[in-house]
Motif scaffolding. Structure first.
Motif, mmCIF file in Angstrom:
data_model
loop_
_atom_site.group_PDB
_atom_site.id
_atom_site.type_symbol
_atom_site.label_atom_id
_atom_site.label_comp_id
_atom_site.label_asym_id
_atom_site.label_seq_id
_atom_site.Cartn_x
_atom_site.Cartn_y
_atom_site.Cartn_z
ATOM 1 N N VAL A 1 0.676 -1.150 0.057
ATOM 2 C CA VAL A 1 0.245 0.236 -0.110
ATOM 3 C C VAL A 1 0.790 1.323 -0.232
ATOM 4 C CG1 VAL A 1 -1.608 1.399 1.303
ATOM 5 C CG2 VAL A 1 -1.817 -1.308 1.189
ATOM 6 N N GLU A 2 0.651 2.176 -0.795
ATOM 7 C CA GLU A 2 1.343 3.398 -0.876
ATOM 8 C C GLU A 2 0.882 4.074 -0.018
ATOM 9 O OE1 GLU A 2 1.807 5.306 -4.545
ATOM 10 O OE2 GLU A 2 2.729 3.794 -5.532
ATOM 11 N N TYR A 3 1.902 5.110 0.767
ATOM 12 C CA TYR A 3 1.470 6.156 2.133
ATOM 13 C C TYR A 3 2.389 7.132 1.769
ATOM 14 C CZ TYR A 3 5.263 4.681 5.164
ATOM 15 O OH TYR A 3 6.346 4.429 5.690
ATOM 16 N N ALA A 4 2.094 8.056 2.908
ATOM 17 C CA ALA A 4 2.960 9.430 2.798
ATOM 18 C C ALA A 4 4.331 9.233 3.219
ATOM 19 C CB ALA A 4 2.199 10.420 3.457
ATOM 20 N N GLY A 5 4.787 8.101 3.886
ATOM 21 C CA GLY A 5 6.301 7.743 3.978
ATOM 22 C C GLY A 5 6.842 8.747 5.099
ATOM 23 N N PHE A 6 8.181 8.422 5.076
ATOM 24 C CA PHE A 6 8.642 9.338 6.046
ATOM 25 C C PHE A 6 9.967 9.918 5.707
ATOM 26 C CE2 PHE A 6 10.439 5.017 6.182
ATOM 27 C CZ PHE A 6 11.731 5.121 5.705
ATOM 28 N N PHE A 7 10.348 10.961 6.283
ATOM 29 C CA PHE A 7 11.324 11.926 5.765
ATOM 30 C C PHE A 7 12.449 12.204 7.239
ATOM 31 C CE2 PHE A 7 13.192 16.495 5.145
ATOM 32 C CZ PHE A 7 13.866 15.980 3.930
ATOM 33 N N GLU A 8 13.725 11.950 7.014
ATOM 34 C CA GLU A 8 14.444 12.354 8.195
ATOM 35 C C GLU A 8 13.982 11.789 9.648
ATOM 36 O OE1 GLU A 8 15.400 16.454 7.833
ATOM 37 O OE2 GLU A 8 16.660 16.300 6.193
ATOM 38 N N GLY A 9 13.564 10.456 9.309
ATOM 39 C CA GLY A 9 13.177 10.102 10.697
ATOM 40 C C GLY A 9 11.896 10.277 11.316
ATOM 41 N N GLU A 10 10.989 11.056 10.477
ATOM 42 C CA GLU A 10 9.649 11.407 10.920
ATOM 43 C C GLU A 10 8.664 10.850 9.843
ATOM 44 O OE1 GLU A 10 8.884 12.938 13.486
ATOM 45 O OE2 GLU A 10 10.656 13.424 14.485
ATOM 46 N N PHE A 11 7.583 10.547 10.489
ATOM 47 C CA PHE A 11 6.494 10.125 9.483
ATOM 48 C C PHE A 11 5.914 11.396 8.993
ATOM 49 C CE2 PHE A 11 7.214 5.922 11.405
ATOM 50 C CZ PHE A 11 7.207 5.106 10.356
ATOM 51 N N ILE A 12 5.376 11.492 7.544
ATOM 52 C CA ILE A 12 5.054 12.665 6.915
ATOM 53 C C ILE A 12 3.464 13.026 7.339
ATOM 54 C CG2 ILE A 12 4.560 13.744 4.926
ATOM 55 C CD1 ILE A 12 6.918 12.274 3.677
ATOM 56 N N GLU A 13 2.767 11.818 7.304
ATOM 57 C CA GLU A 13 1.448 11.880 7.871
ATOM 58 C C GLU A 13 1.071 10.594 8.794
ATOM 59 O OE1 GLU A 13 -1.009 11.853 4.471
ATOM 60 O OE2 GLU A 13 -0.700 13.940 3.734
ATOM 61 N N LYS A 14 1.575 10.948 10.140
ATOM 62 C CA LYS A 14 1.398 9.972 11.199
ATOM 63 C C LYS A 14 0.144 9.486 11.458
ATOM 64 C CE LYS A 14 4.517 10.568 14.314
ATOM 65 N NZ LYS A 14 5.223 11.164 15.556
ATOM 66 N N SER A 15 -0.923 10.556 11.582
ATOM 67 C CA SER A 15 -2.290 10.111 11.467
ATOM 68 C C SER A 15 -2.857 9.152 10.687
ATOM 69 C CB SER A 15 -3.193 11.415 11.764
ATOM 70 O OG SER A 15 -3.150 12.097 10.430
ATOM 71 N N LEU A 16 -2.475 9.204 9.246
ATOM 72 C CA LEU A 16 -3.018 8.491 8.248
ATOM 73 C C LEU A 16 -2.179 6.917 8.126
ATOM 74 C CD1 LEU A 16 -3.521 10.857 5.480
ATOM 75 C CD2 LEU A 16 -5.293 10.112 7.539
ATOM 76 N N LEU A 17 -1.058 6.661 9.169
ATOM 77 C CA LEU A 17 -0.557 5.648 9.001
ATOM 78 C C LEU A 17 -1.152 4.301 9.413
ATOM 79 C CD1 LEU A 17 2.404 4.160 8.622
ATOM 80 C CD2 LEU A 17 2.859 4.990 11.059
ATOM 81 N N GLU A 18 -1.937 4.465 10.580
ATOM 82 C CA GLU A 18 -2.895 3.410 10.809
ATOM 83 C C GLU A 18 -3.936 2.989 9.710
ATOM 84 O OE1 GLU A 18 -6.325 2.025 14.304
ATOM 85 O OE2 GLU A 18 -5.016 3.789 14.578
ATOM 86 N N ASP A 19 -4.470 4.011 9.269
ATOM 87 C CA ASP A 19 -5.476 3.488 8.110
ATOM 88 C C ASP A 19 -4.820 3.009 6.911
ATOM 89 O OD1 ASP A 19 -7.335 4.949 9.222
ATOM 90 O OD2 ASP A 19 -7.304 6.596 8.047
#
Length: 381
Positions: A37-55
């Protein structure tokens, strides 16, 4: 008795992947279900859209369980390099008299290292031996059944950010998963693509993903160092999109046509069919130069990682390339090698029909999950 299936999750920089599989014969994996599943991913050790990771993970597991009908209560999760750290340390064990080295002695060494390592905000994933030294100054990777009055060892400890583990533990709880084993993605990858003989000396495994690149220094059963930076293949796609004035999805398709070994005339072009039937022509040399520009930046950063993180002069260390970010570009590996000034080989998983560098990470995690050695990893749950 049938071998059990395991469930493995890879946290990529642009997509989440999951596979349910068991070990087959002749080095193959019997894969029951696989999804990504594609998602927003991470950048420099931080998830870009953390709130959507669970979905995104809910969607991923819905796809898996549409095929694999059994309940999943345990998962093995790869921790990317950007959320990891490697600490090297030495440990020594003395005996009352010369004796044959047993597995219990090696376990004591490992346990002592685990008790000593403490890094704020990090949790230990694994403790692995780089090499052992006996009291006669003999250096070996196989000390069992050898006689010694004392034994010392150089160890590699891989740690993961506590915040990463806590974030995912909350999601696994909501998904009804009761057991989680976190594994070092770069370590698992290296153990799969490198033969034991190759690891007798230091090797460098570079994984260029979509938005993240890792540079792992591998020796023995562990990593002597690990570096990462937020740059990868999706940046090349974005460059093509911007430079050629086309949508990102069209730039993705254009990238598949690129052949960096070609140098054409001014009239030579790549033809690209856009959605809707329109065909555009992109000058070959121009498109190639756009790709090469970004590859040069990636190569420069890799060289800086090697300069900063290598413990010694490394002109002859073998370099292996994994991931899809560069390996799927025709001529990408060779151009990267030219920029780095070193020979590069593909890091290929020794798995029939799946021996491609872009599969190395996921299959590396799967290989460790299916291996009896998983007890060396901690269950952080």
């Amino acid at each position: 008795m049938a071998k059990e299936y395991v469930t493995v999750v890879e946290i990529g920089s642009s997509k989440l992947s999951c596979v349910v599989a068991q070990r087959g014969v002749n080095g193959i994996f019997n894969i029951k279900a696989k999804a990504s599943v594609e998602y927003a991913g991470f950048f420099e050790g931080e998830f870009i859209e953390k709130s959507l990771l669970e979905d995104a993970l809910l969607t991923l597991f819905a796809q898996i369980q549409a095929v694999y009908k059994k309940e999943i209560d345990k998962v093995y999760v790869g921790v990317p390099a950007e959320f990891s750290k490697v600490v090297s340390t030495s440990e020594q064990l003395s005996f009352k008299f010369r004796k044959v080295v047993r597995q219990r002695d090696l376990d004591v060494l490992t346990e002592n290292v685990s008790k000593k390592i403490e890094v704020d905000g990090m949790e230990i994933l694994s403790v692995n031996p780089i090499f052992y030294v006996l009291d006669d100054s003999r250096k070996t990777s196989e000390p069992l059944k050898l006689k010694a009055g004392k034994i010392s060892a150089e160890f590699s400890t891989v740690l993961a950010q506590k915040e990463f583990i806590q974030l995912f533990n909350k999601i696994w709880t909501r998904l009804g998963i009761s057991q989680v084993v976190y594994l070092s993605e770069p370590l698992c990858e290296a153990m799969l693509v490198l033969e034991k003989e190759e690891r007798e000396r230091t090797c460098i495994v570079i994984d260029v993903g979509a938005r993240s690149t890792s540079v792992a220094f591998v020796k023995g059963e562990g990593l002597t160092n690990l570096a990462s930076f937020s740059l990868g293949g999706s940046y090349i796609t974005s460059d093509l999109s911007s430079a050629c004035g086309i949508d990102y999805s069209d730039a993705r398709r254009l990238k598949k046509h690129i052949v960096l070994s070609l140098r054409g005339n001014d009239e030579d072009c790549y033809e690209l069919s856009l959605l809707g039937g329109k065909v555009i022509k992109v000058p070959m040399n121009y498109a190639n130069d756009v790709v090469c520009y970004r590859l040069e930046i990636i190569a420069k950063t890799i060289n800086e990682c090697i300069r900063v993180f290598a413990k010694e002069h490394v002109p002859y260390y073998p370099i292996y390339l994994c991931g899809a970010g560069v390996s799927k570009i025709k001529g990408g590996k060779d151009y990267l090698a030219r920029c780095i000034g070193r020979s590069i080989s593909y890091g290929l998983p020794p798995v029939p029909a799946m021996d491609k560098p872009e599969n190395a990470s996921l299959l590396g995690i799967l290989n460790v999950a299916l291996d009896d050695r998983t007890e060396i990893f901690r269950e952080n749950f």
